[in-house]
Structure formats: structure tokens, C-alpha cells
Design a protein around this motif. Sequence first.
Motif, PDB file in Angstrom:
ATOM      1  N   ILE A   1      -5.315  -3.784  -2.231  1.00 24.53           N
ATOM      2  CA  ILE A   1      -5.393  -3.963  -3.435  1.00 24.53           C
ATOM      3  C   ILE A   1      -4.173  -4.330  -3.991  1.00 24.53           C
ATOM      4  O   ILE A   1      -3.006  -3.278  -3.967  1.00 24.53           O
ATOM      5  CB  ILE A   1      -6.177  -2.656  -4.051  1.00 24.53           C
ATOM      6  CG1 ILE A   1      -7.694  -2.424  -3.282  1.00 24.53           C
ATOM      7  CG2 ILE A   1      -6.573  -3.255  -5.672  1.00 24.53           C
ATOM      8  CD1 ILE A   1      -8.287  -1.143  -3.855  1.00 24.53           C
ATOM      9  N   PHE A   2      -4.078  -5.454  -4.890  1.00 24.52           N
ATOM     10  CA  PHE A   2      -2.851  -5.784  -5.434  1.00 24.52           C
ATOM     11  C   PHE A   2      -3.111  -6.338  -6.829  1.00 24.52           C
ATOM     12  O   PHE A   2      -4.412  -6.864  -7.003  1.00 24.52           O
ATOM     13  CB  PHE A   2      -2.000  -6.417  -4.638  1.00 24.52           C
ATOM     14  CG  PHE A   2      -2.475  -7.757  -4.321  1.00 24.52           C
ATOM     15  CD1 PHE A   2      -2.427  -8.989  -4.682  1.00 24.52           C
ATOM     16  CD2 PHE A   2      -3.214  -7.825  -3.184  1.00 24.52           C
ATOM     17  CE1 PHE A   2      -2.865 -10.231  -4.353  1.00 24.52           C
ATOM     18  CE2 PHE A   2      -3.623  -9.087  -2.675  1.00 24.52           C
ATOM     19  CZ  PHE A   2      -3.681 -10.204  -3.584  1.00 24.52           C
ATOM     20  N   GLU A   3      -1.989  -6.328  -7.793  1.00 21.50           N
ATOM     21  CA  GLU A   3      -2.158  -6.876  -8.921  1.00 21.50           C
ATOM     22  C   GLU A   3      -1.531  -8.448  -9.066  1.00 21.50           C
ATOM     23  O   GLU A   3      -0.292  -8.554  -8.494  1.00 21.50           O
ATOM     24  CB  GLU A   3      -1.676  -6.149 -10.022  1.00 21.50           C
ATOM     25  CG  GLU A   3      -2.294  -4.696 -10.091  1.00 21.50           C
ATOM     26  CD  GLU A   3      -1.938  -3.948 -11.293  1.00 21.50           C
ATOM     27  OE1 GLU A   3      -0.872  -4.271 -11.930  1.00 21.50           O
ATOM     28  OE2 GLU A   3      -2.567  -2.855 -11.691  1.00 21.50           O
ATOM     29  N   VAL A   4      -1.885  -9.094  -9.623  1.00 25.81           N
ATOM     30  CA  VAL A   4      -1.424 -10.566  -9.732  1.00 25.81           C
ATOM     31  C   VAL A   4      -1.394 -10.934 -11.398  1.00 25.81           C
ATOM     32  O   VAL A   4      -2.158 -10.516 -12.232  1.00 25.81           O
ATOM     33  CB  VAL A   4      -1.976 -11.432  -8.948  1.00 25.81           C
ATOM     34  CG1 VAL A   4      -1.746 -11.164  -7.317  1.00 25.81           C
ATOM     35  CG2 VAL A   4      -3.435 -11.922  -9.154  1.00 25.81           C
ATOM     36  N   PRO A   5      -0.629 -11.957 -11.771  1.00 28.99           N
ATOM     37  CA  PRO A   5      -0.372 -12.329 -13.082  1.00 28.99           C
ATOM     38  C   PRO A   5      -2.089 -13.387 -13.154  1.00 28.99           C
ATOM     39  O   PRO A   5      -2.441 -13.927 -12.432  1.00 28.99           O
ATOM     40  CB  PRO A   5       0.509 -13.484 -13.264  1.00 28.99           C
ATOM     41  CG  PRO A   5       1.280 -12.833 -12.153  1.00 28.99           C
ATOM     42  CD  PRO A   5       0.526 -12.468 -10.786  1.00 28.99           C
TER      43      PRO A   5
ATOM     44  N   GLN B   1      -7.085  -7.724 -10.892  1.00 28.50           N
ATOM     45  CA  GLN B   1      -6.765  -6.836  -9.418  1.00 28.50           C
ATOM     46  C   GLN B   1      -7.232  -7.870  -8.387  1.00 28.50           C
ATOM     47  O   GLN B   1      -8.542  -8.507  -8.555  1.00 28.50           O
ATOM     48  CB  GLN B   1      -7.287  -5.855  -9.347  1.00 28.50           C
ATOM     49  CG  GLN B   1      -6.558  -4.747  -9.783  1.00 28.50           C
ATOM     50  CD  GLN B   1      -7.037  -3.245  -9.514  1.00 28.50           C
ATOM     51  OE1 GLN B   1      -8.139  -3.110  -9.095  1.00 28.50           O
ATOM     52  NE2 GLN B   1      -6.207  -2.158  -9.407  1.00 28.50           N
ATOM     53  N   SER B   2      -6.896  -8.115  -7.204  1.00 27.21           N
ATOM     54  CA  SER B   2      -7.193  -8.787  -6.185  1.00 27.21           C
ATOM     55  C   SER B   2      -7.469  -7.826  -4.697  1.00 27.21           C
ATOM     56  O   SER B   2      -6.502  -7.611  -4.731  1.00 27.21           O
ATOM     57  CB  SER B   2      -6.725 -10.133  -5.726  1.00 27.21           C
ATOM     58  OG  SER B   2      -7.351 -10.774  -4.729  1.00 27.21           O
ATOM     59  N   ALA B   3      -8.630  -8.005  -4.246  1.00 30.90           N
ATOM     60  CA  ALA B   3      -8.799  -7.436  -2.833  1.00 30.90           C
ATOM     61  C   ALA B   3      -8.740  -8.121  -1.771  1.00 30.90           C
ATOM     62  O   ALA B   3      -9.399  -9.298  -1.729  1.00 30.90           O
ATOM     63  CB  ALA B   3     -10.007  -6.415  -2.766  1.00 30.90           C
ATOM     64  N   ILE B   4      -8.059  -7.726  -0.697  1.00 33.06           N
ATOM     65  CA  ILE B   4      -8.169  -8.380   0.538  1.00 33.06           C
ATOM     66  C   ILE B   4      -8.690  -7.251   1.502  1.00 33.06           C
ATOM     67  O   ILE B   4      -8.377  -6.207   1.757  1.00 33.06           O
ATOM     68  CB  ILE B   4      -6.673  -8.810   1.262  1.00 33.06           C
ATOM     69  CG1 ILE B   4      -6.268  -9.624   0.219  1.00 33.06           C
ATOM     70  CG2 ILE B   4      -6.795  -9.375   2.553  1.00 33.06           C
ATOM     71  CD1 ILE B   4      -4.493 -10.178   0.497  1.00 33.06           C
ATOM     72  N   ASN B   5      -9.899  -7.960   2.345  1.00 35.01           N
ATOM     73  CA  ASN B   5     -10.555  -6.986   2.920  1.00 35.01           C
ATOM     74  C   ASN B   5     -10.777  -7.442   4.485  1.00 35.01           C
ATOM     75  O   ASN B   5     -10.907  -8.657   4.762  1.00 35.01           O
ATOM     76  CB  ASN B   5     -12.142  -7.027   2.341  1.00 35.01           C
ATOM     77  CG  ASN B   5     -12.926  -5.921   3.219  1.00 35.01           C
ATOM     78  OD1 ASN B   5     -12.428  -4.869   3.505  1.00 35.01           O
ATOM     79  ND2 ASN B   5     -13.925  -6.120   3.285  1.00 35.01           N
TER      80      ASN B   5
END
Length: 222
Positions: free
Chosen positions: A185-189, A2-6
Motif C-alpha cells: 500500500i503506498f501513496e501517490v500524488p 492510496q493505491s494497492a498492489i495485490n
Amino acid sequence: MQSAINQANTGRDRPGAHLASVSPSAARPVISVTDVHKSFGVHQVLKGVSMAVEKGQMVTIGTLLAQLDPVQQEQALRSAEAGLETADADNQQAAEDFARAETLLAQGATTRAARDAAEDSLQIKAGVLAQASADLDRARKALSDTELKAPQDATVTDRMAEAGQVVGAAQPVLELALSNGMEAIFEVPEVLLTGEIPESTVFLSRLADPGQEFTGKVSEVS
């Protein structure tokens, strides 16, 4: 992974965000914002006035959002102002009468009973004056409650009432997303995260309004 952009602090989860700068394989996007539901403080009918803002509109602090017909509240305010003026005059007269009675009693020109009666009258008038002042405060607040204003810079995310609709004191008529930021919050490979993140600035838009873009920074990778 997961990667978060804040962009700022978060509120409750609110689904329906689209991250324009990531690939289609980034599934299950989630966005959270700080929402505020605005409602009127009085029971009234939205008659003869329209909602002052539209869904999706950005507003600044103090902007008028919606307004009830204030005729009843304005009449009540004028009545309360007149009541306070009368009560104040009566209280001043009672104070003068009491002072006169005390002077006459000291001179032996009146009775103790008359002096006590003047004191009782003063206490009653003082109580009426205090009640009139409280009534005026309530009337002013009731008139103020006929207007909804933005508590801070925000975006209107929903309109829950229209002109002519009967609304209750606690019934929300607008939903605002306060401009204190979002977190997506989103998922990436995992293969994309084996090296350095190529770009920390990304652009986001909501599925409901893809034309409105937000700029964010990658704050966390986990």
C-alpha cells in the motif's frame, strides 16, 4: 490517495517495502506478508549440526530447514521398539495361558481361582502392551520433532538460532514468509490518478533486499 498492489492474501503488516516503479514522492510504503515462526517440539541443543538454510533463501515445501542432534531421540525410539516387542510377546503368552486355563477348567483339571488368575494376568499384559504402543508413538514423534521442514513454499526472512545454541520447545528459530503473496500500500500524488492508470503491472522490492524483485498488479485505487 492510496493505491494497492495485490499479489495474493495478506497477513500482518510488515514495514520495509520499496516500490521500484513509482516516483520518490510515493511516501510511507507498507507491505504485509504471511509470516510463520518455526520452532522445535523438543528441548535440545543445536550441537554438531548447522542451520540448513540462510536468511533470504527461498525454499520449497518439505525442505529441511534445521535439525537438532537426534542421538537421544534415536536411542529412545530403539528402546521403545524393544519395549513394544517384549510387551507383545508377553501379551501373546498371557493369552495362551488364559485359553489353556479355560480349557482345563472346562475339563475339571484346574480351579476357578487359577483360571481367574490367568485372566487377570492377561488384562495386565494387555495394559502394558497398550502403554508400550503409546510410548513408541511418542518416541517417533520426538524423533520427528528434531527436524524442521518447510510447511509450504516460502522465503526465510530471519534466522533466530545458530549451531550450538540451546533452544526451547516453543522458541522460534526461523521466520518464514509463506509464498501466498503480498500486498503493498503506498501513496501517490492525486494528479497521477486523474486519468487512467498508465500501467497496471509494477515491480516491487524490499528495502532489506533490493535485489529481489516481485511483480504485482494494481488491484485497488482509493
